[in-house]
Write a protein that holds these residues in place. Sequence first.
Motif, short mmCIF file in Angstrom:
data_model
loop_
_atom_site.label_atom_id
_atom_site.label_comp_id
_atom_site.label_asym_id
_atom_site.label_seq_id
_atom_site.Cartn_x
_atom_site.Cartn_y
_atom_site.Cartn_z
N UNK A 36 0.99 -1.23 -0.01
CA UNK A 36 0.02 -0.13 0.05
C UNK A 36 0.79 1.24 -0.13
N UNK A 48 1.74 7.68 3.30
CA UNK A 48 0.55 7.81 2.66
C UNK A 48 -0.27 8.76 3.39
N UNK A 49 -0.01 8.56 4.69
CA UNK A 49 -0.95 9.22 5.90
C UNK A 49 -0.83 10.82 5.46
N UNK A 52 -3.10 11.60 2.93
CA UNK A 52 -4.67 11.53 3.34
C UNK A 52 -5.01 12.49 4.14
N UNK A 78 -7.99 15.51 -11.21
CA UNK A 78 -7.60 15.62 -9.67
C UNK A 78 -6.18 15.00 -9.57
N UNK A 91 -5.38 11.32 -10.17
CA UNK A 91 -6.06 10.22 -9.49
C UNK A 91 -7.50 10.36 -9.64
N UNK B 118 -10.55 17.17 14.26
CA UNK B 118 -10.72 15.81 14.57
C UNK B 118 -9.56 14.94 13.68
N UNK B 120 -9.24 12.00 11.63
CA UNK B 120 -10.25 11.22 10.81
C UNK B 120 -9.90 9.94 10.93
N UNK B 123 -9.94 7.96 6.41
CA UNK B 123 -9.29 8.61 5.12
C UNK B 123 -8.96 7.62 3.95
N UNK B 125 -7.96 6.51 -0.02
CA UNK B 125 -6.95 7.09 -0.94
C UNK B 125 -7.65 8.30 -1.73
N UNK B 126 -6.69 9.01 -2.52
CA UNK B 126 -7.31 10.38 -2.99
C UNK B 126 -8.33 9.84 -4.44
N UNK B 127 -8.07 8.52 -4.89
CA UNK B 127 -8.77 8.21 -6.10
C UNK B 127 -10.17 7.54 -5.34
N UNK B 129 -14.09 7.99 -3.45
CA UNK B 129 -14.84 8.77 -2.82
C UNK B 129 -15.94 8.01 -1.89
N UNK B 161 -3.17 4.36 13.14
CA UNK B 161 -2.74 4.26 11.77
C UNK B 161 -1.49 3.45 11.70
N UNK B 166 0.41 4.26 6.53
CA UNK B 166 -0.32 5.14 7.03
C UNK B 166 -1.96 5.06 6.86
N UNK B 167 -2.45 4.09 6.52
CA UNK B 167 -4.08 3.85 6.61
C UNK B 167 -4.15 3.43 7.93
N UNK B 172 -8.12 -0.42 6.59
CA UNK B 172 -7.51 -1.74 6.29
C UNK B 172 -8.32 -2.93 7.10
#
Lengths: 746, 210
Positions: A36, A48-49, A52, A78, A91, B118, B120, B123, B125-127, B129, B161, B166-167, B172
Amino acid sequence: MANGISRRDWMKLVGGSAIGFMLTPIPWKILDESAKWTQSPSFPYGRQREIQIHSNERISFSHTTCTLCPMACGVRVRCASERGRGSLEAVGITGTKGHPISDGSLCALGVAAIFLRYHPSRLHRPVKIIGHGKFVPVSLDEAISDIARAISRSSCESVAVLDNQPDRAISHIYRKFVGELKNGFYINPPTCDGVPTRLTDQTLHTGDLAFGYDVNDARMIVSFGTPILDGWGTQRQFASISEARRCGGDKKLKLIQVETAHSRTAQIADEWIPVRPGTESAFALGMANVMVRERLCNIDRLRMYSADFDNAAGDSFMKLIEKYPPAYVSEKTGIPADKLVEVTREVARRKPAIVMFGGNPGSGPFRLDEQLAFMGLNILLGSIGTKGGLKPRGKLPSPYYGLHGSDDSNHLASMKQLSDIPDGSIGVLIMDGADSGCAIPWETVERKLSPAGHTIVSLAPYLAGNAVHADYILPSPAYLETADDVPTPSSATVASYSVVSPIFSAPKFSVRPNGFINSLAEALNIRRSSRSDFSGMEYILKKRVEKLHSMAKGNVFNAETGRSERLSGLSLPQFLERLKKGGCWIDDGPAELPPIRYSFLGGTHLPRNNVPVQGEGNNGPRELVLLPLGTRGVLTAAQSNPIMSKLYQESGLRMSANTVSVNPSTGRAAGLKDGGKARVRTENGTAYVMVRFDKSVMPGIIQASVVPLTKSPDRAEPKIEDSVIDICKIDSDSTWRITNAMIEPA
Amino acid sequence: MNTTDAINRNASKGTDDVRGKTIFFFGIVGMLFLGWIIFPFFIYAPVAQPVQFSHSTHAGDNVGLKCVDCHSYDKDGRFLGIPGTSKCAGCHSHTIGVSDEEKKFVDEYILRHKEIRWVVYSSQPENVYFSHATHVKVGKLDCETCHFGHEFTDKLRPARFSRISGYSIDVSGSTLLDIPSTPSTGMRMDDCAGCHNKRGHKESCIDCHK
């Protein structure tokens, strides 16, 4: 040693720990999390964090214009970037809200278009094809040298450029280049979106004035095979047509689909007129017969403005349509005469009415004589130049106009259709990499190539579609990597113009088409004064924008603010900046219609005694009619993306490649089984297909899906079988709508 | 003598065998303990929320708020997420309870007109929604379908996290070993697809990937 810890004990402890380790989540979780991490845009510099959370400065948006088909939709890309390094990754793509052409909407192809940069068939350097699907890398200099030699050798044959999206700046560069050659042709493939300029010139004598369909103001649309609700125009137009059909009162729009196939548009149209294959024009002439006989049109006015509507001597439209009374048309088309009369009366009553006849992207455009019949109906309805009818649009300036203080556009090669080119005459063919959105069966191109030897150059970024037939592929930058411009879509009634700035860098060895033309011109010693015109796309685009700016009319959409401004209020740098950042210039309205005279027969006095009714020459019960159907933009593997594969290959929402639908009675008569395999044979070859029984398909018809083949576009895999489009019969005018075929179990 | 030596050797060998097996077994058990008990604490770094909020107090009988009273939707249908402090100030313009957390919240945020950052939990990945509005309004899902038991919590658990990717563990999934990959309790693509497939929304890539 009995009481101490021996080496053997340590070994056992390590062995036990190793086995235990493999039974814990540690290795697997670390592997998973590392995977990941590597997928992060910031890899390997960050985590990645950081992307995010609270990462606004790392996410950016770029506006541009879609170039995947000629519709010119505004897109908002984007991008994720890693702080301080400037490298971007797309992305996501959405539509640009408020865009005057698409207003935030995008098609399924456009939504997942970021993946096209990573297409499995993408080429990253020039290659020479040495066999089916096999190629060797070649340097650009070597390729240009070979191509220049081939051009020099082809003194008897011609050199042609096939440009799928005409009127772009690069199109003018091609025309300029070909215009400098002795036997140069600039060719455009058939389009299914708009009204062919050649047709309007023949029937309305309006020269190169282009017309579009004013569907927004129409109350009645009679569509002859045009997939209005399935890929035609933009998604915004689809929404607008759907909204107009739903609304009540005077503005309610009715859609009548005249088509043999039970297409998606036919399924959801207000009325489907299932004519026999190839008899659409007979139905149109039958409608014209009823209109004239019942005086549903202004006959006196038509007599006044047309020399061939009704005259005593020679051919006339009246004489032609006299041969198509409802009873005769009913016999030919299979539609009851009463229905024909009823439909005609309703169309004449429910104005503004418009007759659309682009045809299906898979089955290509209608023949010219068929188009004349549809155009004649538009003239009878009084739809030329009127609200809700066919409207002329303004012309965009050529970038070469006044480039050197004079009109250099005179040196541009004229625009030709494939059907204009003599068979076997092309020695060197250069194919632009853009996609027209419509199918182009390779045989339509192949028959124009010189049998004595030819060289084909493709500028496509992918080894897919017709590029597989090339001798050299010089891969141009892919979607979102190229500098380009997007002229007015061919179906539009108002002129528009957008500039496409590259958002991502192209691979190092990709070939920019203007750079290629410049190098080729240099290798051919084409006069040096004009050579500079082939280079510098930025320069050419700027010259075109300058010309547009000097017209001082229309509005400019600012993609960043979502608002439009008057062009007259913007300086040239401001205008250029707006366009570079995904803006769009749009004209104030349709062009003014010059005084016109109608020529129903196209001024060519075509032998119109009988419009050919195809599909009647069947020799036996097993000979059927093959109807290819497709959706614009997704007809070749070059434009397939993950959503396309879901739609066509995995979900069954759309018929996958080489799948045919037949009526159960037709299928059973041919010994076929629903879901079974079959062979479709035509005079051009054999295709192996999957059969689906569908009661809505007319008996005697093989309705075939034209989409990319399901197998992976593996470059090493030789072509082992034909697709449906490969076996269609190509007529002398480069159309392929109807093919007699046989089907049998495989 | 020879017999005695042999017996002793055999006894010693037997003892060594048992000991060797014990050590070997200890290695396995030790590593299993490390992997299943210690490792999860190591791989995920906890991040505490800046303010401890009690859902049970607000959603309980005393106050009786519904989820949408605070987590509301805009006029255009958008989910507004966690409310701003201005909404909290409607009741908490000054301290009305006795808890230290409320006092801290009022002093540090309400009185200073400051928003809470706060952490989150989810969160993506950016792709990707996720739309609450679609799931609640179109999909007709209750809040409890996904946030079951949330209204009974007294504290906000720390977000955890992954130290590598970082997820969040909420994305996960809390299952550490997921072979073969099956929908679990997280917010991975498999989890979304599993629920979508179960509810008849198959092949819906662009629902989430824009």
